[in-house]
Design a protein around this motif. Structure first.
Motif, PDB file in Angstrom:
ATOM      1  N   ILE A 105      56.208  33.956  35.599  1.00  0.00           N
ATOM      2  CA  ILE A 105      55.608  34.638  34.458  1.00  0.00           C
ATOM      3  C   ILE A 105      54.255  35.215  34.863  1.00  0.00           C
ATOM      4  CG2 ILE A 105      54.788  34.387  32.087  1.00  0.00           C
ATOM      5  CD1 ILE A 105      57.807  33.979  32.387  1.00  0.00           C
ATOM      6  N   ARG A 106      53.441  34.399  35.475  1.00  0.00           N
ATOM      7  CA  ARG A 106      52.105  34.841  35.918  1.00  0.00           C
ATOM      8  C   ARG A 106      52.224  35.985  36.913  1.00  0.00           C
ATOM      9  NH1 ARG A 106      48.192  30.535  38.756  1.00  0.00           N
ATOM     10  NH2 ARG A 106      46.881  32.008  39.817  1.00  0.00           N
ATOM     11  N   LEU A 112      52.923  43.672  36.342  1.00  0.00           N
ATOM     12  CA  LEU A 112      52.989  44.665  35.269  1.00  0.00           C
ATOM     13  C   LEU A 112      51.625  45.298  35.013  1.00  0.00           C
ATOM     14  CD1 LEU A 112      54.804  45.947  33.069  1.00  0.00           C
ATOM     15  CD2 LEU A 112      54.046  44.099  31.564  1.00  0.00           C
ATOM     16  N   PHE A 113      50.595  44.477  34.948  1.00  0.00           N
ATOM     17  CA  PHE A 113      49.236  44.996  34.745  1.00  0.00           C
ATOM     18  C   PHE A 113      48.796  45.836  35.933  1.00  0.00           C
ATOM     19  CE2 PHE A 113      49.206  42.661  31.045  1.00  0.00           C
ATOM     20  CZ  PHE A 113      47.972  42.510  30.455  1.00  0.00           C
ATOM     21  N   ALA A 114      49.121  45.380  37.153  1.00  0.00           N
ATOM     22  CA  ALA A 114      48.757  46.145  38.350  1.00  0.00           C
ATOM     23  C   ALA A 114      49.427  47.510  38.321  1.00  0.00           C
ATOM     24  CB  ALA A 114      49.159  45.378  39.604  1.00  0.00           C
ATOM     25  N   TYR A 115      50.674  47.540  37.931  1.00  0.00           N
ATOM     26  CA  TYR A 115      51.393  48.809  37.819  1.00  0.00           C
ATOM     27  C   TYR A 115      50.719  49.701  36.774  1.00  0.00           C
ATOM     28  CZ  TYR A 115      55.169  52.126  36.966  1.00  0.00           C
ATOM     29  OH  TYR A 115      55.903  53.268  36.806  1.00  0.00           O
ATOM     30  N   GLY A 116      50.292  49.104  35.673  1.00  0.00           N
ATOM     31  CA  GLY A 116      49.654  49.851  34.598  1.00  0.00           C
ATOM     32  C   GLY A 116      48.328  50.481  34.984  1.00  0.00           C
ATOM     33  N   ILE A 117      47.614  49.847  35.904  1.00  0.00           N
ATOM     34  CA  ILE A 117      46.322  50.406  36.332  1.00  0.00           C
ATOM     35  C   ILE A 117      46.430  51.107  37.691  1.00  0.00           C
ATOM     36  CG2 ILE A 117      44.923  48.804  34.984  1.00  0.00           C
ATOM     37  CD1 ILE A 117      44.445  47.200  37.557  1.00  0.00           C
ATOM     38  N   HIS A 118      47.654  51.352  38.124  1.00  0.00           N
ATOM     39  CA  HIS A 118      47.926  52.066  39.384  1.00  0.00           C
ATOM     40  C   HIS A 118      47.332  51.337  40.588  1.00  0.00           C
ATOM     41  CE1 HIS A 118      49.446  55.250  36.899  1.00  0.00           C
ATOM     42  NE2 HIS A 118      48.288  55.313  36.254  1.00  0.00           N
ATOM     43  N   PHE A 119      47.498  50.010  40.584  1.00  0.00           N
ATOM     44  CA  PHE A 119      47.086  49.185  41.719  1.00  0.00           C
ATOM     45  C   PHE A 119      48.361  48.727  42.417  1.00  0.00           C
ATOM     46  CE2 PHE A 119      45.750  45.057  43.555  1.00  0.00           C
ATOM     47  CZ  PHE A 119      44.749  45.522  44.383  1.00  0.00           C
ATOM     48  N   VAL A 123      50.324  43.834  46.461  1.00  0.00           N
ATOM     49  CA  VAL A 123      49.049  43.154  46.720  1.00  0.00           C
ATOM     50  C   VAL A 123      48.708  42.217  45.569  1.00  0.00           C
ATOM     51  CG1 VAL A 123      46.567  43.491  47.055  1.00  0.00           C
ATOM     52  CG2 VAL A 123      48.186  45.003  48.192  1.00  0.00           C
ATOM     53  N   SER A 124      48.914  42.669  44.330  1.00  0.00           N
ATOM     54  CA  SER A 124      48.585  41.819  43.180  1.00  0.00           C
ATOM     55  C   SER A 124      49.425  40.548  43.175  1.00  0.00           C
ATOM     56  CB  SER A 124      48.761  42.589  41.871  1.00  0.00           C
ATOM     57  OG  SER A 124      50.118  42.840  41.615  1.00  0.00           O
ATOM     58  N   VAL A 125      50.717  40.675  43.458  1.00  0.00           N
ATOM     59  CA  VAL A 125      51.586  39.501  43.490  1.00  0.00           C
ATOM     60  C   VAL A 125      51.205  38.591  44.656  1.00  0.00           C
ATOM     61  CG1 VAL A 125      53.973  38.716  43.780  1.00  0.00           C
ATOM     62  CG2 VAL A 125      53.464  40.642  42.271  1.00  0.00           C
ATOM     63  N   LEU A 126      50.887  39.176  45.791  1.00  0.00           N
ATOM     64  CA  LEU A 126      50.475  38.381  46.952  1.00  0.00           C
ATOM     65  C   LEU A 126      49.204  37.589  46.656  1.00  0.00           C
ATOM     66  CD1 LEU A 126      50.960  37.636  49.919  1.00  0.00           C
ATOM     67  CD2 LEU A 126      49.577  39.626  50.539  1.00  0.00           C
ATOM     68  N   VAL A 127      48.247  38.216  45.995  1.00  0.00           N
ATOM     69  CA  VAL A 127      46.993  37.530  45.651  1.00  0.00           C
ATOM     70  C   VAL A 127      47.278  36.348  44.723  1.00  0.00           C
ATOM     71  CG1 VAL A 127      44.847  37.785  44.333  1.00  0.00           C
ATOM     72  CG2 VAL A 127      45.450  39.480  46.066  1.00  0.00           C
ATOM     73  N   VAL A 128      48.146  36.543  43.741  1.00  0.00           N
ATOM     74  CA  VAL A 128      48.465  35.470  42.801  1.00  0.00           C
ATOM     75  C   VAL A 128      49.222  34.342  43.499  1.00  0.00           C
ATOM     76  CG1 VAL A 128      49.761  34.896  40.711  1.00  0.00           C
ATOM     77  CG2 VAL A 128      48.397  36.962  40.796  1.00  0.00           C
ATOM     78  N   ILE A 129      50.130  34.685  44.401  1.00  0.00           N
ATOM     79  CA  ILE A 129      50.879  33.654  45.125  1.00  0.00           C
ATOM     80  C   ILE A 129      49.949  32.855  46.038  1.00  0.00           C
ATOM     81  CG2 ILE A 129      52.632  33.299  46.918  1.00  0.00           C
ATOM     82  CD1 ILE A 129      54.267  35.515  45.538  1.00  0.00           C
TER      83      ILE A 129
END
Length: 152
Positions: A105-106, A112-119, A123-129
């Motif tokens: 979920i996280r 989804l948020f990263a996609y929304g801000i064109h990031f 990378v966003s998923v990797l940072v969270v993992i």
């Protein structure tokens, strides 16, 4: 860019609305071990709200800094602005408890948020993992030491 940022920030702040509400909030009835039931709780002590709100905002800032450090250490071009958005997504995932520890979920909300801000979603998923792995590396030894201490 800016419109999407404001939209996502608004959604994230809305997720904190129970904290800012002085009337009624809905909390899961964990104490009764009935996960399906909902309990309405009236917040009676309004003097607690300001410190609690500041603690939550400080928590978002610290998670943002943690994400920034992880991103920079992985040699990715991230900034605090982006990390704050990802931290908001991470905080929003706390409301959606459908899997143990919010697994997936996280990561999904962050993507989804990263996609929304064109990031870069990867990378966003990797940072969270990586953040999850670091948290586990801290929590497991601490829990084992506490368990050992309680056992003796």
């Amino acid at each position: 860019g800016t419109t999407m940022f404001l939209l996502l920030l608004s959604i994230s702040i809305l997720s904190l609305s129970p904290l800012f509400s002085f009337s009624r909030v809905i909390l899961p009835a964990f104490l009764e071990n009935k996960m399906q039931d909902l309990t309405f709780v009236r917040l009676v002590n309004k003097s607690v709200m300001l410190p609690a709100s500041l603690a939550v905002l400080l928590g978002f800032l610290l998670v943002s800094l943690r994400y920034l450090l992880i991103g920079k250490s992985l040699k990715y071009d991230v900034n605090l602005h982006t990390c704050f958005i990802l931290a908001c997504a991470s905080g929003l995932s706390l409301l959606l408890r459908v899997t143990p520890a919010g697994l997936g979920i996280r990561e999904g909300l962050t993507a989804l948020f990263a996609y929304g801000i064109h990031f870069d979603v990867t990378v966003s998923v990797l940072v969270v993992i990586v953040d999850r792995i670091i948290s586990l590396l801290i929590i497991i030894p601490t829990g084992l030491m506490g368990w050992h201490k309680l056992k003796s």
